[in-house]
Design a protein around this motif. Structure first.
Motif, PDB file in Angstrom:
ATOM      1  N   GLY A   1      -0.201  11.221   6.393  1.00 12.18           N
ATOM      2  CA  GLY A   1      -0.538  11.538   4.870  1.00 12.18           C
ATOM      3  C   GLY A   1       0.479  12.603   4.568  1.00 12.18           C
ATOM      4  O   GLY A   1       0.244  13.126   3.450  1.00 12.18           O
ATOM      5  N   ASN A   2       1.228  13.075   5.645  1.00  7.38           N
ATOM      6  CA  ASN A   2       2.095  14.486   5.044  1.00  7.38           C
ATOM      7  C   ASN A   2       2.785  14.412   3.874  1.00  7.38           C
ATOM      8  O   ASN A   2       3.071  15.282   3.273  1.00  7.38           O
TER       9      ASN A   2
ATOM     10  N   GLU B   1       1.942  12.139   1.236  1.00 10.70           N
ATOM     11  CA  GLU B   1       1.269  12.156   0.239  1.00 10.70           C
ATOM     12  C   GLU B   1       1.125  13.390  -0.677  1.00 10.70           C
ATOM     13  O   GLU B   1       1.138  14.441  -0.214  1.00 10.70           O
TER      14      GLU B   1
ATOM     15  N   THR C   1      -1.669  14.189  -2.036  1.00  6.79           N
ATOM     16  CA  THR C   1      -2.977  14.808  -1.618  1.00  6.79           C
ATOM     17  C   THR C   1      -3.026  15.011  -0.261  1.00  6.79           C
ATOM     18  O   THR C   1      -4.179  15.722   0.262  1.00  6.79           O
ATOM     19  N   LYS C   2      -2.092  15.028   0.528  1.00  3.15           N
ATOM     20  CA  LYS C   2      -1.830  15.196   1.853  1.00  3.15           C
ATOM     21  C   LYS C   2      -2.998  14.390   2.785  1.00  3.15           C
ATOM     22  O   LYS C   2      -3.375  14.784   3.654  1.00  3.15           O
ATOM     23  N   VAL C   3      -3.623  13.361   2.256  1.00  2.00           N
ATOM     24  CA  VAL C   3      -4.495  12.583   2.747  1.00  2.00           C
ATOM     25  C   VAL C   3      -3.963  10.948   2.834  1.00  2.00           C
ATOM     26  O   VAL C   3      -3.301  10.505   1.844  1.00  2.00           O
ATOM     27  N   ALA C   4      -3.828  10.639   4.231  1.00  2.00           N
ATOM     28  CA  ALA C   4      -3.400   9.469   4.547  1.00  2.00           C
ATOM     29  C   ALA C   4      -3.701   8.159   3.733  1.00  2.00           C
ATOM     30  O   ALA C   4      -5.134   7.997   3.553  1.00  2.00           O
ATOM     31  N   THR C   5      -3.006   7.214   3.339  1.00  2.00           N
ATOM     32  CA  THR C   5      -3.633   5.978   2.566  1.00  2.00           C
ATOM     33  C   THR C   5      -4.124   5.075   3.621  1.00  2.00           C
ATOM     34  O   THR C   5      -4.239   5.188   4.772  1.00  2.00           O
TER      35      THR C   5
ATOM     36  N   GLU D   1      -1.414   3.681   6.097  1.00  2.00           N
ATOM     37  CA  GLU D   1      -0.826   4.620   6.856  1.00  2.00           C
ATOM     38  C   GLU D   1      -2.238   4.886   8.030  1.00  2.00           C
ATOM     39  O   GLU D   1      -1.784   5.100   9.208  1.00  2.00           O
ATOM     40  N   LYS D   2      -3.378   5.099   7.735  1.00  2.00           N
ATOM     41  CA  LYS D   2      -4.598   5.072   8.576  1.00  2.00           C
ATOM     42  C   LYS D   2      -4.472   4.115   9.402  1.00  2.00           C
ATOM     43  O   LYS D   2      -5.033   3.992  10.687  1.00  2.00           O
TER      44      LYS D   2
ATOM     45  N   TYR E   1      -3.874   7.361  13.114  1.00  3.74           N
ATOM     46  CA  TYR E   1      -4.497   8.703  12.533  1.00  3.74           C
ATOM     47  C   TYR E   1      -5.082   9.379  13.838  1.00  3.74           C
ATOM     48  O   TYR E   1      -5.326   8.742  14.864  1.00  3.74           O
TER      49      TYR E   1
ATOM     50  N   GLN F   1     -15.380  12.111  14.412  1.00  9.90           N
ATOM     51  CA  GLN F   1     -15.317  11.191  13.314  1.00  9.90           C
ATOM     52  C   GLN F   1     -15.949  10.008  13.472  1.00  9.90           C
ATOM     53  O   GLN F   1     -16.017   9.119  12.718  1.00  9.90           O
TER      54      GLN F   1
END
Length: 576
Positions: free
Chosen positions: A120-121, A123, A125-129, A132-133, A137, A143
């Motif tokens: 997600g780098n 994005e 939001t820096k959050v992977a979609t 992408e996940k 990830y 987690q």
């Protein structure tokens, strides 16, 4: 001038200049092995096009350069990715000399470059979609949810150097077609499906053959040798989903289906093996959908006074379709008309199937192809029905794709979706009757393993399967094997999910015999021909009285249930 046109024109111009000043026929073609591949200098990209502009991909046979200039590597608005960005500098290549990375995927170049995107780098939001996940990830133990559940991923540890098993890097959209998208949403490809996400299956040698792509490939490629070890390594938290590579050997998917021989299911740790027919590409399905145990596993037990339930495992579609997995109260397969020895027998040279579902995918029956029943029903025969190209695995989609002819020409007068729903309603009513009968005999099904408890809503598993138990199990004149066998059949059919379509006759007979045994302590065989075992009162075959009192109404009436479970002929009722 558009950016794409400008880039293309520039490439062509450079190509012509290079042809004039350099030519492909340089005297220094051999080059030398680079001592440090990362330091090999690049040359003009036009030099690549000069020699490879007419080259074809050895996998697909398509023109590499034509594909490349239409690919995301060339057309993206972020950064033009040239040949040498993936293959390394070409200064020592000169036509035939070494390239640092002849296979960039195997060298890990794809993953190295795309890993930041997976995280997600890029994005905002820096959050992977989610997409992408699904590829990759960084998951840590913290987690995991309380039940140890965590989504699987396509780029697990064993696939970080195998991107081209799913992607053709030279194609537009990175070779991602509708089949990829459909697969990712199917039960086989969805990363949060329980079959891949419930636990870290690679840590269990008995699970890896079907719950990881790596284990499955090893299992099929070894001629179905059961694994004894795992490849799990400390610190590797990745979980594998079934990838393209499981069934295809490379990205020329249609022409590279993995070869697998006829499957023999090693039921009861190989003590009661059962051979499945050789059905081409559908052999790939049988390897994991035969079930892990069969009714013979139950029959092989020597004691039932302190014995845990034997689980068929889940989604045993092949085991039901070919009539191989159930607990059969009669020794003769003819009394079940299971199809493998009569109704669905088929080989390349002997086409003796009498049931149309058994003919699908064999010798191109009704244009259904020759890849076996699983492929014929769940993937279709795209060569004939070109309007269908999907990996949803939906048999209903395949049926609809055959148009006005119905499903391969047999169901022209009825809507397949409606038919399947009607059959499912009948099957569910029969299974409810089955469950009710088991409970009447102190065999209580729950949704938690080992599934059968001594009381309704209880947590004490049945270990003594005889009537002599503290809580009597089964009929007074019954025995442990037949009691567990009835429970085995219920669990098998419930977890199969498609028994009402795959082999409704076999499923119905397993239900009938199990219910009759639980009610009478014996099974009394009858046929629908009017010659054996018919009775004038349907309740003398199996009694519906207690169930109809407890569950008088439903989507299917009691009369409808009787008609589904019994056949009438000449004023008498028989086992279907």
């Amino acid at each position: 001038m558009s950016r794409k046109v400008f880039k293309y024109s520039a490439v062509i111009a450079s190509l012509l200049l290079t042809a004039v000043f350099a030519g492909c026929g340089t005297s220094n073609k051999e080059g030398s092995d680079p001592s440090a591949v990362a330091d090999v200098p690049k040359v003009s990209e036009s030099a690549c096009a000069q020699c490879h502009g007419a080259s074809v991909d050895h996998v697909t046979g398509d023109n590499i350069y034509k594909d490349y200039i239409a690919s995301s590597h060339f057309t993206n608005n972020f950064r033009l990715v040239g040949c040498q960005d993936c293959h390394g500098g070409g200064s020592q290549h000169n036509g035939v000399g070494p390239l640092p990375y002849p296979d960039p995927s195997a060298a890990g170049k794809c993953f190295d470059c795309h890993k930041p995107a997976f995280l997600g780098n890029y994005e905002a939001t820096k959050v992977a979609t989610a997409v992408e996940k699904a590829h990759f990830y960084n998951m840590t133990a913290s987690q995991l949810d309380p039940d140890n559940f965590a989504p699987a991923m396509y780029v697990s540890a064993n696939y970080q150097k195998s991107c081209t098993s799913c992607h053709d890097p030279h194609k537009g959209n990175n070779g991602v077609g509708q089949e990829h998208k459909d697969w990712a949403e199917s039960g086989h490809g969805k990363v949060d499906s329980p079959a891949w996400a419930d636990e870290d299956f690679k840590e269990n040698a008995s699970c890896i053959r079907c719950h990881t792509a790596t284990g499955y490939i090893d299992y099929v490629s070894s001629g179905y040798t059961l694994p004894t070890t795992t490849w799990a390594k400390a610190g590797d938290t990745t979980r594998e989903v079934i990838t393209c590579k499981a069934c295809h050997t490379d990205y020329n998917f249609k022409n590279r289906v993995r070869n697998a021989g006829a499957y023999t299911a090693p039921y009861n740790s190989g003590k009661n093996p059962k051979a499945f027919p050789n059905v081409g590409a559908s052999n790939l399905c049988n390897a994991c959908h035969a079930g892990r145990e069969s009714g013979d596993t139950v029959k092989g037990l020597t004691s039932f006074t302190n014995t845990s339930f034997k689980n068929s495992h889940y989604l045993a579609a092949s085991g039901v379709f070919y009539g191989q997995a159930g607990f059969q109260y009669y020794t003769s397969n003819v009394k079940y008309d299971t199809g493998y020895n009569t109704g669905k027998k088929d080989t390349a040279t002997t086409f003796a199937a009498t049931w149309n579902h058994g003919k699908i995918g064999v010798n191109n029956f009704n244009n259904s192809g020759s890849s076996g029943q699983c492929v014929g029903c769940h993937f279709g025969n795209g060569g004939i029905y070109a309007n269908y190209s999907s990996h949803t695995l939906s048999a209903v989609n395949v049926a609809h794709s055959t148009g006005a002819t119905g499903c391969y020409g047999c169901h022209s007068s009825e809507d397949i979706s409606t038919l399947v729903e009607e059959e499912k309603a009948l099957f569910d009513r029969g299974m409810d009757f089955f469950n009710f009968t088991l409970a009447q005999n102190n065999i209580f099904y729950t949704t938690s393993y080992p599934y059968f408890m001594t009381s309704a809503g209880g947590t004490t598993a049945i270990k003594n399967w005889t009537y002599a138990a503290t809580v009597p199990v089964g009929p007074a004149t019954g025995n442990g094997a037949n009691n567990m066998g009835a429970a085995f059949n219920y669990n098998l059919l419930l977890k199969e999910k498609g028994a009402h379509v795959h082999n409704r006759s076999y499923a119905r007979r397993l239900i009938f015999d199990s219910i009759q045994y639980q009610q009478k302590g014996a099974v009394t065989y009858s046929t629908s021909t009017g010659s054996i075992g018919g009775v004038t009162d349907p309740n003398n075959q199996v009694s519906f009285t207690a169930y109809s009192t407890a569950q008088p109404t439903g989507t299917i009436s009691i009369t409808g249930l009787k008609g589904w479970l019994l056949r009438s002929s000449g004023g008498k009722y028989y086992r279907r």
